[in-house]
Every structure is written in structure tokens, then in C-alpha cells.
Design a protein around this motif. Sequence first.
Motif, short mmCIF file in Angstrom:
data_model
loop_
_atom_site.label_atom_id
_atom_site.label_comp_id
_atom_site.label_asym_id
_atom_site.label_seq_id
_atom_site.Cartn_x
_atom_site.Cartn_y
_atom_site.Cartn_z
N UNK A 12 -0.41 -6.24 2.54
CA UNK A 12 -1.09 -6.91 3.65
C UNK A 12 -2.60 -6.80 3.56
N UNK A 13 -3.07 -6.16 2.49
CA UNK A 13 -4.50 -6.05 2.28
C UNK A 13 -5.15 -4.83 2.89
N UNK A 14 -4.34 -3.95 3.49
CA UNK A 14 -4.89 -2.74 4.09
C UNK A 14 -5.15 -1.69 3.02
N UNK A 15 -6.36 -1.18 2.97
CA UNK A 15 -6.67 -0.13 1.99
C UNK A 15 -5.90 1.13 2.35
N UNK A 16 -5.40 1.82 1.33
CA UNK A 16 -4.62 3.04 1.56
C UNK A 16 -5.49 4.10 2.22
N UNK B 59 -0.12 6.23 7.66
CA UNK B 59 1.18 6.73 7.26
C UNK B 59 1.11 7.39 5.88
N UNK B 60 0.46 6.74 4.92
CA UNK B 60 0.42 7.24 3.55
C UNK B 60 -0.48 8.46 3.42
N UNK B 61 -1.63 8.44 4.07
CA UNK B 61 -2.57 9.55 3.94
C UNK B 61 -1.96 10.89 4.35
N UNK B 62 -1.29 10.98 5.51
CA UNK B 62 -0.66 12.26 5.86
C UNK B 62 0.39 12.71 4.85
N UNK C 108 -6.60 5.74 -4.45
CA UNK C 108 -7.99 5.70 -3.98
C UNK C 108 -8.50 4.27 -3.81
N UNK C 109 -8.13 3.38 -4.71
CA UNK C 109 -8.61 1.99 -4.68
C UNK C 109 -7.52 1.00 -4.30
N UNK C 110 -6.34 1.49 -4.00
CA UNK C 110 -5.20 0.59 -3.78
C UNK C 110 -5.20 0.03 -2.35
#
Length: 391
Positions: free
Chosen positions: A266-270, A275-278, A260-262
Motif C-alpha cells: 500500500x506504499x506505507x514505509x515499514x 505492527x512490523x516495528x514492534x 529499512x527502505x522497504x
Amino acid sequence: MSNTVIENLEKIKAQVAGLAEEAEQLGKLPDETVRLLKGSGLTRMMQPKEYGGIESTPGEYIEAVMAAGALGCSAAGWVGGVVGLHPWEVGVMDPRVQEEVWGTDQDSWIASPYVALGRAKRVDGGFRFSGRWTFSSGSDHAEWVHLGGLIEDANGEVTLGADHHFLIPRSDFQIVPDSWDTVGLRGTGSNDLIVDDVFVPEYRVLEYATVVDGTAAAKVGKADNPLYAMPWFTLFGNAVSATVVGICEGALAACVDYQRERADVFGTKITQDSFTLPSIGEAASEIRASRLQILDNVNRVYDVLAKGGTPSLALRAESRRDQVRASWRAVAAVDSLFARTGGNAIRSDKPLQRLWRDAHAGLNHAVNLPGPTYQVAALSLMGFDPEGALL
């Protein structure tokens, strides 16, 4: 009543999770975790009402086991699920056994294992029994233990082909020190046990086949109680898999909380990572599918019994097939989550790595062996009734 147990488990969740690392270091559940589990009612759900039990339906019990698996301490869920099922077997034994086990303490715990590693010789009134067993989860806190064995004649030859279960009090078995040191489920205290030539009265011995097919209930006047007529592997196998699924649900929750906070390197919030969310969404669906499949199969078998019928071998084969598949599907989903959670997920102070290890350890239980189980299910689909199958 199951809702009450689940509510009780939710109330102790933070306390049990806070003791998870202590369980890992001790190699067994802390006494406080045991006290909390007993207080929740989980380990009395399969226990006869006349001895303080709840006599929940199997589906209610399986849901509670999943909740216990998701507490944040996999060991608590594992031990609670396994130990909580053993009162079912005592419930189909001679009434004298029930009085011995629960007459003075209705929260007495019974451990196992059932694998027939012991050897018994018939004597007047019972048997002399010896052996060594592995994987006795929760045995540090158990007052009794079910142990599998075979009966020999005077020459050491097995005279009865069927396995038997021998119920042994704490005074008659020894826990082998330092016999539980593993990569996963470390806090379960699944010790080796030794029994050295102890006497077991005949009324504390149960024929394995009657446990497996559910007919033991009829011998003690419980044929009309669908709970105690349940086939053993439908209960036992699904309880083990329910714990695995619960652990995976806990791992999903830990992953979501961490992500949730990661942000990535490269500084992109998850929360902005396409890619990660799906992958999280897919894993959540796979774990839920495992939950629903286990519950559906247990409830289908129970419904047949509740209506006065007998579950077919085909139905039992389906239940075992789906139970195994549910475990492997849920753990595969956790693998996908763990692989996408970044390098910090492997640090010892992160709960996800422990839950990942524990989920994999759960797959190593014999009831989660896929090959033979799927083979039996396939033969059943073809119209055969395979002999010797763990159904």
C-alpha cells in the motif's frame, strides 16, 4: 585473545558473506573460506598452547562462534564452530596423538561425528575398525576425523558397553560422493564417511564416558586446567547452539537492512508500520536473551572448575536445558521476522531466506532435541540424578 579473534572475523565478514552462495552451490566451504577461517584463529581457540593454540576460555570461544555464525555464511559459522571444538578433545588425548595431528601443521582440521556407528575388533596394539557415518561437517577440508564406535568380540558381540571415539587420518576414511544434499546448511559439506577395516592404535582411542564427564583431562595431566576439565556436552551442545544463535543474529541484521527502505503493497514505509516495528524489537530481544543465556551457563560451569570444584549434575542439566531453549527461542524469533518481511523475502537472491533455512536446519542437530533434555532438567529440579542423560 578472543577479542582478537572476533576482530579478525569482523574483518573477513564481507569476504565470507560474498562466498556464501558458492558454498551453497558446492555443497561445501570454498577453499578461500577455509583459508579465511583458519587465518582468523577461530579453529585454534580450544587447541593446546604447545601446538599453536590459544586455549581461550569456553565463554570466549562461544562468543567467537556466535560471531562466526553471523558472518552471513551460515556454513562457515557451523563448520568453524564444530571443527574448532575438536582440538579440545585432541588436547585430552595421548601426547602422541597431538604430535601426529599438529606436529607438522598447527592448522590441521579434525571433523567428526561421534555417534557410535562403527565397530572395532581388538588386535595387537589397537583395533581393526569399520563403519559408515553421516553428518561429518567440514570433512572435505579435514585431515583427521573423530568417529564413534563400539568394541566387539570375535563373534561380533559388543564386549564393552561404553562408546569410544576413534581418531582416523584422512588416508583411512572415504567421503561418500553426493551424500550431502539438504534444504539447509548446504555449504557445510556434512558428508557421509566410510571406514573399511583400518587399524587404529590404542593410543588414538578415547573412552566416551571420560570425555563426557571431563575426567579425560586428568589422565593426561591436565586436571588443573579448567578448560580441559569441562564436561563435553556443556561445550559441544553450547557451541552448536551458539552457531544457531549467531545465524539468527545474522538473519536479524539482514532483516533490519532490508526493512529499512522497504514499503508494503500500500506504499506505507515499514519505518512507519506500527505492527512490523514492534515485532522486530521483540525478535531482537528474544535473540539477545538466547545469546546471554548460553554465555551465562557456559561461564557458570567454567567458574566452578576454575575455583577447583566439580560442576553438579543439576548445573549441567540447567546448562543443557537452557542451551536447547536458546536455540528454539532464537529460531522462533527469526520465524516471526521472516513472516513479516513480505513476499520478496522468499526470493533466492535475498540472503534472509537462506539464513532462515539454515537456522531451522541447525535445530535438527541431536543436541537441540527438546523433549528428553527438558525431561532430564525437570527430574533434576525434583532432586533426581537421571542416568544416561547427555549432560
